[in-house]
Design an enzyme around this catalytic site. Structure first.
Site, PDB file in Angstrom:
ATOM      1  N   ASP A   1      -9.697   5.734  11.488  1.00 11.64           N
ATOM      2  CA  ASP A   1     -10.513   6.585  12.429  1.00 11.64           C
ATOM      3  C   ASP A   1     -11.816   7.151  11.997  1.00 11.64           C
ATOM      4  O   ASP A   1     -12.779   7.821  12.408  1.00 11.64           O
ATOM      5  CB  ASP A   1      -9.581   7.709  12.899  1.00 11.64           C
ATOM      6  CG  ASP A   1      -9.029   8.964  11.919  1.00 11.64           C
ATOM      7  OD1 ASP A   1      -8.010   9.056  12.056  1.00 11.64           O
ATOM      8  OD2 ASP A   1      -9.612   8.956  10.940  1.00 11.64           O
TER       9      ASP A   1
ATOM     10  N   HIS B   1      -6.051   0.786   5.111  1.00  8.20           N
ATOM     11  CA  HIS B   1      -5.807  -0.012   6.380  1.00  8.20           C
ATOM     12  C   HIS B   1      -7.128  -0.444   7.093  1.00  8.20           C
ATOM     13  O   HIS B   1      -7.102  -0.686   8.306  1.00  8.20           O
ATOM     14  CB  HIS B   1      -4.945   0.582   7.211  1.00  8.20           C
ATOM     15  CG  HIS B   1      -3.369   0.986   6.576  1.00  8.20           C
ATOM     16  ND1 HIS B   1      -2.591   1.610   7.153  1.00  8.20           N
ATOM     17  CD2 HIS B   1      -2.916  -0.108   5.801  1.00  8.20           C
ATOM     18  CE1 HIS B   1      -1.166   1.402   6.504  1.00  8.20           C
ATOM     19  NE2 HIS B   1      -1.698   0.641   5.374  1.00  8.20           N
TER      20      HIS B   1
ATOM     21  N   CYS C   1     -15.603 -17.668  12.550  1.00  7.73           N
ATOM     22  CA  CYS C   1     -16.825 -17.673  11.806  1.00  7.73           C
ATOM     23  C   CYS C   1     -17.256 -16.672  10.893  1.00  7.73           C
ATOM     24  O   CYS C   1     -18.040 -16.525  10.194  1.00  7.73           O
ATOM     25  CB  CYS C   1     -18.263 -17.848  12.813  1.00  7.73           C
ATOM     26  SG  CYS C   1     -18.682 -16.390  13.619  1.00  7.73           S
TER      27      CYS C   1
ATOM     28  N   GLY D   1       0.699  14.368   6.487  1.00  6.54           N
ATOM     29  CA  GLY D   1       0.659  13.614   7.715  1.00  6.54           C
ATOM     30  C   GLY D   1       0.959  12.149   7.845  1.00  6.54           C
ATOM     31  O   GLY D   1       0.470  11.217   8.576  1.00  6.54           O
ATOM     32  N   THR D   2       2.244  11.737   6.813  1.00  2.00           N
ATOM     33  CA  THR D   2       2.582  10.414   7.029  1.00  2.00           C
ATOM     34  C   THR D   2       3.903  10.405   7.045  1.00  2.00           C
ATOM     35  O   THR D   2       4.641  11.180   6.064  1.00  2.00           O
ATOM     36  CB  THR D   2       1.917   9.584   5.742  1.00  2.00           C
ATOM     37  OG1 THR D   2       2.425   8.123   5.709  1.00  2.00           O
ATOM     38  CG2 THR D   2       2.401  10.157   4.347  1.00  2.00           C
TER      39      THR D   2
ATOM     40  N   ASN E   1       3.606  18.212   6.380  1.00  2.00           N
ATOM     41  CA  ASN E   1       3.965  17.749   7.612  1.00  2.00           C
ATOM     42  C   ASN E   1       4.942  18.879   8.228  1.00  2.00           C
ATOM     43  O   ASN E   1       5.680  19.672   7.722  1.00  2.00           O
ATOM     44  CB  ASN E   1       4.898  16.591   7.017  1.00  2.00           C
ATOM     45  CG  ASN E   1       5.249  15.670   8.111  1.00  2.00           C
ATOM     46  OD1 ASN E   1       5.458  15.867   9.150  1.00  2.00           O
ATOM     47  ND2 ASN E   1       5.160  14.313   7.783  1.00  2.00           N
TER      48      ASN E   1
ATOM     49  N   ALA F   1      -1.202  19.965   9.486  1.00  2.00           N
ATOM     50  CA  ALA F   1      -2.302  20.151   8.484  1.00  2.00           C
ATOM     51  C   ALA F   1      -3.414  20.829   8.804  1.00  2.00           C
ATOM     52  O   ALA F   1      -4.054  21.603   7.999  1.00  2.00           O
ATOM     53  CB  ALA F   1      -2.891  18.645   8.242  1.00  2.00           C
TER      54      ALA F   1
HETATM   55  N1  APR Z   1      -0.009  17.659  10.547  1.00  2.00           N
HETATM   56  C1  APR Z   1       0.596  16.949   9.754  1.00  2.00           C
HETATM   57  N2  APR Z   1       1.684  16.079   9.856  1.00  2.00           N
HETATM   58  C2  APR Z   1       1.745  15.788  11.321  1.00  2.00           C
HETATM   59  C3  APR Z   1       0.946  16.307  12.104  1.00  2.00           C
HETATM   60  C4  APR Z   1       0.283  17.383  11.855  1.00  2.00           C
HETATM   61  N3  APR Z   1      -0.584  18.196  12.944  1.00  2.00           N
HETATM   62  N4  APR Z   1       1.581  15.744  13.523  1.00  2.00           N
HETATM   63  C5  APR Z   1       2.348  14.995  13.300  1.00  2.00           C
HETATM   64  N5  APR Z   1       2.639  14.745  11.867  1.00  2.00           N
HETATM   65  C6  APR Z   1       3.594  13.850  10.884  1.00  2.00           C
HETATM   66  C7  APR Z   1       4.553  13.261  11.506  1.00  2.00           C
HETATM   67  O1  APR Z   1       5.634  14.142  11.608  1.00  2.00           O
HETATM   68  C8  APR Z   1       4.882  12.044  10.752  1.00  2.00           C
HETATM   69  O2  APR Z   1       5.656  12.414   9.825  1.00  2.00           O
HETATM   70  O3  APR Z   1       2.497  12.790  10.642  1.00  2.00           O
HETATM   71  C9  APR Z   1       3.373  11.623  10.486  1.00  2.00           C
HETATM   72  C10 APR Z   1       2.959  10.399  11.090  1.00  2.00           C
HETATM   73  O4  APR Z   1       3.838   9.261  10.796  1.00  2.00           O
HETATM   74  P1  APR Z   1       3.567   7.974  11.395  1.00  2.00           P
HETATM   75  O5  APR Z   1       3.142   8.025  13.027  1.00  2.00           O
HETATM   76  O6  APR Z   1       4.452   7.009  11.111  1.00  2.00           O
HETATM   77  O7  APR Z   1       2.075   7.483  10.782  1.00  2.00           O
HETATM   78  P2  APR Z   1       1.526   6.941   9.353  1.00  2.00           P
HETATM   79  O8  APR Z   1       2.668   7.314   8.512  1.00  2.00           O
HETATM   80  O9  APR Z   1       0.294   7.070   9.118  1.00  2.00           O
HETATM   81  O10 APR Z   1       1.988   5.269   9.660  1.00  2.00           O
HETATM   82  C11 APR Z   1       1.737   4.700   8.577  1.00  2.00           C
HETATM   83  O11 APR Z   1       2.011   2.449  10.028  1.00  2.00           O
HETATM   84  O12 APR Z   1       2.071   1.750  12.086  1.00  2.00           O
HETATM   85  C12 APR Z   1       1.381   1.689  10.848  1.00  2.00           C
HETATM   86  O13 APR Z   1      -0.844   0.979  10.182  1.00  2.00           O
HETATM   87  C13 APR Z   1      -0.020   2.038  10.895  1.00  2.00           C
HETATM   88  O14 APR Z   1      -1.490   3.348   9.143  1.00  2.00           O
HETATM   89  C14 APR Z   1      -0.174   3.293  10.003  1.00  2.00           C
HETATM   90  C15 APR Z   1       1.053   3.275   9.141  1.00  2.00           C
END
Ligand code: APR
Length: 265
Positions: free
Chosen positions: A104, A119, A130, A187-188, A213, A232
């Site tokens: 983003d 990513h 092309c 946030g993952t 998280n 976050a």
């Molecule tokens: N602050 C911090 N964390 C948060 C918040 C917030 N406000 N809101 C949600 N989260 C957490 C969720 O609890 C979750 O653990 O962010 C995490 C998001 O996890 P996913 O939706 O799985 O996203 P991500 O980990 O980035 O996914 C990895 O998967 O689908 C593919 O390519 C896509 O890059 C992505 C990859």
């Protein structure tokens, strides 16, 4: 003050090489849903049908139904206090690089200078036939799905399932993570490799893992040293404030190290 936050500020203040690994959760407070939380993108679009390179090759018009919805959110989104806070940590010398899974562009828009896009980035699109490359602005007046001058449907330069992470990006991330003294994991869900393997690599090289998280993840009980449970957009600004408070209170004791000179080790 939350003792975990104080502890996290202490490890950040004492680290000469700190990285952040971010996922979709850091952009939720910018209005972009994540993928796997309740109501996330994958609740509405099955990734097996919409997010693999095979699905795109077979039916790009169908995949563009998901891409168009994502793009409407991306173009309207702005950096939130979490993105701005990480940029501040970089300016203060407490953060050396961000490795993001997000496409983003919000870390760069928020002022972060050293961002590794694991990513890719949705702001540019490429033709699989092309190999011409376009900016989002160049195709914004086209109907969806945007097409190359050669007639092929364009693909955002983001990594779909089934595509490899560009080897130079993977190598740079591995090299940096192996040097990290602190890895912020923000946030993952840590569900998707190879990004999800970076925290373990950091840990194996002696890094302290600080996870931000609202929920526990598969990393929390196994690898995380400090869990800052919450959003976050609230936690990162609080971390910045705590580090600034310590600095104005004469903390850390001046050791002659200049924070502006990030050095590994
Ligand atoms: N602050 C911090 N964390 C948060 C918040 C917030 N406000 N809101 C949600 N989260 C957490 C969720 O609890 C979750 O653990 O962010 C995490 C998001 O996890 P996913 O939706 O799985 O996203 P991500 O980990 O980035 O996914 C990895 O998967 O689908 C593919 O390519 C896509 O890059 C992505 C990859």
């Amino acid at each position: 003050m939350d003792t975990s936050l104080v502890k996290a500020a202490e490890v950040l203040a004492g680290s000469r090489f700190t990285l952040a690994l971010t996922g979709a959760g850091i952009s939720v407070e910018s209005g972009i849903p994540d993928f796997r939380s309740a109501g996330g993108l994958w609740a509405r679009f099955n990734p097996a049908e919409y997010a693999t390179i095979e699905a795109f090759r077979q039916d790009p018009h169908k995949v563009w139904r998901m891409l168009a919805e994502m793009d409407r959110l991306l173009v309207r989104s702005r950096p939130n206090p979490a993105h701005l806070g990480l940029a501040e940590l970089e300016r203060l010398g407490y953060l050396q690089f961000v490795i993001t899974q997000n496409v983003d562009n919000l870390h760069q828009a928020g002022g972060s200078q050293r961002v590794i896009e694991f990513h890719g980035n949705a702001a540019t699109l490429a033709c699989l036939a092309c190999h011409a490359v376009y900016s989002r602005a160049e195709v914004s007046n086209q109907a969806v799905p945007p097409k190359c001058v050669c007639g092929q449907v364009l693909k955002p330069e983001v990594i779909f399932f089934g595509e490899e992470i560009p080897p130079p990006v993977l190598a740079q991330a591995h090299d940096l993570v192996s040097l990290a003294r602190v890895l912020l994991v923000i946030g993952t869900s840590a569900e998707v490799a190879p990004a999800s393997m970076l925290p373990r690599l950091a840990k194996e090289h002696g890094a302290t893992i600080v996870e931000i998280n609202p929920e526990k993840t598969r990393l929390t009980d196994e690898l995380t040293d400090i869990l800052l449970q919450g959003r976050a957009g609230e936690i990162i600004p609080a971390l910045v404030a705590e580090l600034k408070r310590r600095t104005t209170d004469g903390w850390p004791p001046v050791t002659g190290c200049s924070r502006s000179a990030p050095r590994p080790g």
